[in-house]
Every structure is written in structure tokens, then in C-alpha cells.
Design a protein around this motif. Sequence first.
Motif, short mmCIF file in Angstrom:
data_model
loop_
_atom_site.label_atom_id
_atom_site.label_comp_id
_atom_site.label_asym_id
_atom_site.label_seq_id
_atom_site.Cartn_x
_atom_site.Cartn_y
_atom_site.Cartn_z
N ASN A 78 0.85 -1.20 0.00
CA ASN A 78 0.00 0.00 0.00
C ASN A 78 0.88 1.25 0.00
O ASN A 78 1.78 1.38 0.83
N GLY A 79 0.66 2.13 -0.96
CA GLY A 79 1.46 3.36 -1.03
C GLY A 79 2.59 3.30 -2.03
O GLY A 79 3.27 4.30 -2.27
N VAL A 80 2.83 2.12 -2.62
CA VAL A 80 3.88 2.00 -3.65
C VAL A 80 3.19 1.84 -5.00
O VAL A 80 2.51 0.85 -5.25
N GLY A 81 3.38 2.82 -5.85
CA GLY A 81 2.80 2.77 -7.19
C GLY A 81 3.83 2.26 -8.19
O GLY A 81 4.97 1.98 -7.85
N ALA A 82 3.40 2.19 -9.44
CA ALA A 82 4.27 1.67 -10.50
C ALA A 82 5.53 2.52 -10.67
O ALA A 82 6.63 1.98 -10.83
N VAL A 83 5.38 3.83 -10.59
CA VAL A 83 6.54 4.72 -10.77
C VAL A 83 7.54 4.51 -9.64
O VAL A 83 8.74 4.38 -9.87
N SER A 84 7.05 4.46 -8.40
CA SER A 84 7.94 4.24 -7.24
C SER A 84 8.65 2.89 -7.35
O SER A 84 9.84 2.77 -7.05
N ALA A 85 7.91 1.87 -7.77
CA ALA A 85 8.50 0.53 -7.91
C ALA A 85 9.61 0.55 -8.97
O ALA A 85 10.68 -0.03 -8.76
N LEU A 86 9.37 1.23 -10.09
CA LEU A 86 10.40 1.33 -11.14
C LEU A 86 11.61 2.12 -10.66
O LEU A 86 12.75 1.78 -10.98
N ILE A 87 11.37 3.19 -9.89
CA ILE A 87 12.49 3.99 -9.37
C ILE A 87 13.33 3.12 -8.42
O ILE A 87 14.57 3.16 -8.46
N LEU A 88 12.66 2.33 -7.58
CA LEU A 88 13.38 1.42 -6.68
C LEU A 88 14.24 0.44 -7.48
O LEU A 88 15.41 0.23 -7.17
N LEU A 89 13.64 -0.15 -8.52
CA LEU A 89 14.37 -1.13 -9.35
C LEU A 89 15.48 -0.47 -10.17
O LEU A 89 16.44 -1.13 -10.54
N SER A 90 15.34 0.83 -10.43
CA SER A 90 16.37 1.55 -11.18
C SER A 90 17.52 1.97 -10.26
O SER A 90 18.67 2.04 -10.69
N SER A 91 17.20 2.24 -9.00
CA SER A 91 18.19 2.78 -8.07
C SER A 91 19.00 1.70 -7.36
O SER A 91 20.15 1.93 -6.99
N LEU A 92 18.37 0.54 -7.12
CA LEU A 92 19.03 -0.52 -6.35
C LEU A 92 18.99 -1.85 -7.11
O LEU A 92 18.05 -2.10 -7.85
N GLU A 93 19.99 -2.67 -6.88
CA GLU A 93 19.97 -4.04 -7.40
C GLU A 93 18.87 -4.80 -6.66
O GLU A 93 18.58 -4.50 -5.49
N ILE A 94 18.32 -5.83 -7.27
CA ILE A 94 17.26 -6.61 -6.63
C ILE A 94 17.76 -7.22 -5.31
O ILE A 94 17.07 -7.20 -4.30
N SER A 95 18.99 -7.73 -5.32
CA SER A 95 19.54 -8.33 -4.09
C SER A 95 19.68 -7.29 -2.99
O SER A 95 19.49 -7.58 -1.81
#
Length: 195
Positions: A78-95
Motif C-alpha cells: 500500500n502506497g507504492v505505485g508503478a513509478v515508485s516501484a520502477l524507481i526502486l528497481l532503477s536505483s538498487l539491485e534486486i539483491s
Amino acid sequence: MINFLRGKVHELTPTYAVLDINGVGYYVGISLQTSQKLVHGKEAFLYTQQLFREDAQLLFGFSTLTEKEVFNLLLSVNGVGAVSALILLSSLEISDIANAILSNNSVVLQKVKGIGAKTAERIIVDLRDKMQKYSDTNEAALSITTDNKTKEEALTALEVLGIARKMSEKIADKILKTEPEISVEILVKQILKSI
């Protein structure tokens, strides 16, 4: 539901790509990680996630199935949208995302643009039980377990031969540091040579 796309990269930016599939251009939101794997003018394969909103139909693309899975897990918070999720995946490695969640390290998540303290805490609480398989500590733990099993079997075999455990354990540790994939038989032989 569009599950994947295969086509030529017609347009490429760090945040989106347009894939030409038989003359139809598909606009796909992507992370920086995926963007770096695509080449303008070359064929690409992307796993996709379609989102339907009242005002839009959105399509997101991922170079790996793992990235798509983590994107969907982030969206479930709750509170994480598609844009935030993509920014997270762009900023950090999955691990790194997985390790931050598993170690309750909200500071790492908060360094990402658009992720505040409350959202970071919510991500940790909601996904803690679901991120173990994406963590790189998982692989480390697996190799330690293998080392311990090999070492244990070798030491037991040497005890049967009448060799003191304390003496053989130190030698086993040295050998396992340099050769973590060693078999029990070879480990026993090398310990015997070193005594």
C-alpha cells in the motif's frame, strides 16, 4: 493480458522503450536496469506487466522474470505505485532491495527518490517473508551449509581413523577456504597429507 513482447527497439530512453512488433509500436515503461540491456534498433524480449487504471492502460517491461516478480511484490505494498516501484528497481539491485528488507534497513530504501520513512517501513513489514529468494545472502548461506556438511563428514571419517578432531578441524578450515567445492574424499586425503 500481454505477458511478454518480442520486437525491435524503435525508441529507447532510461525510463521507457517503444518496441516495434509487426508495425505496431508498444510503449513500455522500464527500469534503468532493463534499459541498459536493450540496444536501439536491435531485437529485444521483455516480460511485461499490464496495469489498468480508470484513466490509463499501462505496460511495463522487464529483462528478467525476477525483476517482474519483484515489481509486482512492490506494487502489492500500500502506497507504492508503478513509478515508485520502477524507481526502486532503477536505483538498487534486486539483491540490495531484498537484503535491506530482510535486515530491516529502511535507510537504504529511503535513499531512493519518493520513498519516505513510512513507505520504507511498510515495504519491510509487507515483504519480509517474500524476499528471501531474491537475497544474495541466500547463496552465501547455501555454500556455508555445503562446506559444513563436507567438513563434518570428513572430520567424522578421520575420527574413525583415530585422528584427533581438533587437529584435523584447523586443517579442514584452511583447505575449505581455498577450495569450497571440494569433495569429502579429497578433503580427507588432503588433511591426511597435511598432518
